[in-house]
Write a protein that holds these residues in place. Structure first.
Motif, short mmCIF file in Angstrom:
data_model
loop_
_atom_site.label_atom_id
_atom_site.label_comp_id
_atom_site.label_asym_id
_atom_site.label_seq_id
_atom_site.Cartn_x
_atom_site.Cartn_y
_atom_site.Cartn_z
N ALA A 207 7.53 19.21 9.96
CA ALA A 207 6.63 18.10 10.52
C ALA A 207 6.69 17.00 9.34
CB ALA A 207 5.63 18.59 10.64
N VAL A 208 6.30 15.65 9.45
CA VAL A 208 7.13 14.61 8.68
C VAL A 208 5.59 13.64 8.23
CG1 VAL A 208 9.27 14.79 8.09
CG2 VAL A 208 8.33 12.63 9.33
N THR A 209 5.06 13.15 7.51
CA THR A 209 4.06 12.30 7.60
C THR A 209 4.46 11.25 8.02
OG1 THR A 209 3.45 13.69 5.72
CG2 THR A 209 1.76 11.55 6.37
N VAL A 210 4.21 10.91 9.09
CA VAL A 210 4.13 9.58 9.47
C VAL A 210 2.81 7.93 9.42
CG1 VAL A 210 3.68 9.34 12.07
CG2 VAL A 210 5.85 8.38 11.86
N SER A 211 2.25 8.81 9.59
CA SER A 211 1.25 7.21 8.98
C SER A 211 0.07 8.11 8.50
CB SER A 211 0.88 6.40 10.03
OG SER A 211 0.08 7.15 10.46
N VAL A 212 -0.46 6.71 7.56
CA VAL A 212 -2.15 7.98 7.24
C VAL A 212 -2.97 6.09 7.57
CG1 VAL A 212 -3.62 7.80 5.07
CG2 VAL A 212 -0.99 9.11 5.49
N THR A 213 -3.67 6.67 7.88
CA THR A 213 -4.63 5.83 8.21
C THR A 213 -6.28 5.70 8.27
OG1 THR A 213 -5.33 6.31 10.52
CG2 THR A 213 -3.43 4.65 10.44
N ASP A 214 -7.48 4.59 7.99
CA ASP A 214 -8.81 4.84 7.45
C ASP A 214 -8.97 5.82 7.12
OD1 ASP A 214 -9.07 3.97 9.80
OD2 ASP A 214 -8.37 5.96 11.91
N LEU A 215 -8.15 5.26 5.63
CA LEU A 215 -7.85 5.95 4.50
C LEU A 215 -9.68 5.21 3.55
CD1 LEU A 215 -7.28 7.85 1.96
CD2 LEU A 215 -5.52 5.75 1.47
N HIS A 216 -10.31 6.22 3.42
CA HIS A 216 -11.33 5.46 2.80
C HIS A 216 -12.07 6.16 1.55
CE1 HIS A 216 -12.55 3.20 6.30
NE2 HIS A 216 -12.66 4.41 7.17
N PHE A 217 -12.13 5.34 0.38
CA PHE A 217 -12.44 6.17 -0.73
C PHE A 217 -14.13 6.70 -1.06
CE2 PHE A 217 -8.05 5.44 -1.44
CZ PHE A 217 -7.54 7.08 -2.07
N LEU A 218 -14.77 7.65 -0.70
CA LEU A 218 -16.43 6.65 -0.58
C LEU A 218 -16.85 7.15 -1.95
CD1 LEU A 218 -16.95 8.78 2.52
CD2 LEU A 218 -16.24 6.58 2.55
N LYS A 219 -16.61 7.95 -3.05
CA LYS A 219 -17.45 8.81 -4.37
C LYS A 219 -15.58 8.77 -4.65
CE LYS A 219 -22.10 9.54 -2.62
NZ LYS A 219 -21.85 9.95 -1.38
N PRO A 220 -15.89 8.71 -6.16
CA PRO A 220 -14.97 8.84 -7.67
C PRO A 220 -14.95 10.28 -7.53
CG PRO A 220 -17.30 7.72 -8.36
CD PRO A 220 -16.90 7.31 -7.18
N VAL A 221 -13.98 10.05 -8.17
CA VAL A 221 -13.68 12.14 -8.39
C VAL A 221 -13.74 12.07 -10.22
CG1 VAL A 221 -12.62 14.05 -8.50
CG2 VAL A 221 -12.60 12.79 -6.22
N LYS A 222 -14.46 13.55 -10.41
CA LYS A 222 -14.37 12.83 -11.85
C LYS A 222 -13.34 14.39 -12.66
CE LYS A 222 -19.16 11.11 -11.70
NZ LYS A 222 -19.70 12.23 -10.58
N ASN A 223 -13.51 14.38 -14.24
CA ASN A 223 -12.12 15.06 -15.06
C ASN A 223 -12.89 16.82 -14.72
OD1 ASN A 223 -11.03 16.88 -16.61
ND2 ASN A 223 -12.36 15.98 -18.50
N GLY A 224 -12.45 17.54 -14.24
CA GLY A 224 -13.61 19.14 -13.87
C GLY A 224 -13.68 19.52 -12.83
N ASP A 225 -14.36 17.98 -11.47
CA ASP A 225 -14.76 18.66 -10.39
C ASP A 225 -13.74 19.61 -9.52
OD1 ASP A 225 -16.99 17.27 -10.22
OD2 ASP A 225 -15.55 15.49 -9.27
N ILE A 226 -14.52 20.08 -8.73
CA ILE A 226 -14.09 21.46 -8.16
C ILE A 226 -13.90 20.18 -6.51
CG2 ILE A 226 -14.07 23.33 -6.95
CD1 ILE A 226 -15.00 24.81 -9.87
#
Ligand SMILES: CC(C)(COP(=O)(O)OP(=O)(O)OC[C@H]1O[C@@H](n2cnc3c(N)ncnc32)[C@H](O)[C@@H]1OP(=O)(O)O)[C@@H](O)C(=O)NCCC(=O)NCCS
Length: 139
Positions: free
Chosen positions: A46-65
């Protein structure tokens, strides 16, 4: 049903010049997680045909799990829609908070890359809620 598709930790090579994790790195992890969720229910590529409603809500930091959760929300004739959410674990409390979410749509394809019906490649052991989505019933 929400499922864990991927877990991991961020490292210094994943960071941008501002010291937080690249958005593109996060999107790649989400795409991979979604592809695992799709492979759980179909036998074909299966292949990706679209990505929608992408929201970056908070930053991700070095070392985060981080943990990427996926949920199949819609099945069309040849397409499968997955809601994907990346969560990060707070170092102190171990509580998770959401950092990014998006909707990924995949299309099931044959060996030549042509779209084929989801029903023709659905696995025998899919859970009941996926069977309902196949029949367009609400879950
Ligand atoms: C995926 C691909 C085979 C679809 O081609 P196609 O069958 O001619 O496309 P169609 O227009 O008939 O659409 C097929 C399905 O995708 C859905 N779709 C197409 N474009 C879409 C979009 N932009 N957003 C959401 N859904 C979309 C259609 O609604 C249809 O769904 P349905 O059958 O469930 O109703 C073709 O576009 C392709 O090869 N794209 C490149 C994929 C790729 O390389 N991805 C990156 C790496 S994985």
């Amino acid at each position: 049903m929400k499922q864990i598709a991927l877990r991991g930790r961020t490292y210094p090579t994943d960071l941008n010049h501002a010291g937080t994790v690249f958005g593109g790195w996060i999107m790649a992890k989400m795409d991979k997680a979604a592809s695992i969720a799709v492979e759980d229910i179909v036998t074909s590529t299966a292949v990706t045909v679209s990505v929608t409603d992408l929201h970056f809500l908070k930053p991700v930091k070095n070392g985060d799990i981080f943990t990427v959760y996926t949920e199949v929300v819609k099945i069309g004739n040849t397409s499968i829609q997955i809601e994907v959410s990346m969560m990060v674990r707070c170092k102190e409390s171990h509580e998770e908070y959401e950092v990014t979410n998006a909707v990924f749509t995949f299309v099931t394809v044959d060996n030549e890359g042509k779209s084929i019906s989801v029903e023709s490649v659905i696995r025998d052991d899919i859970p009941q809620e996926i069977q309902r989505l196949l029949k367009n019933e609400s879950i």
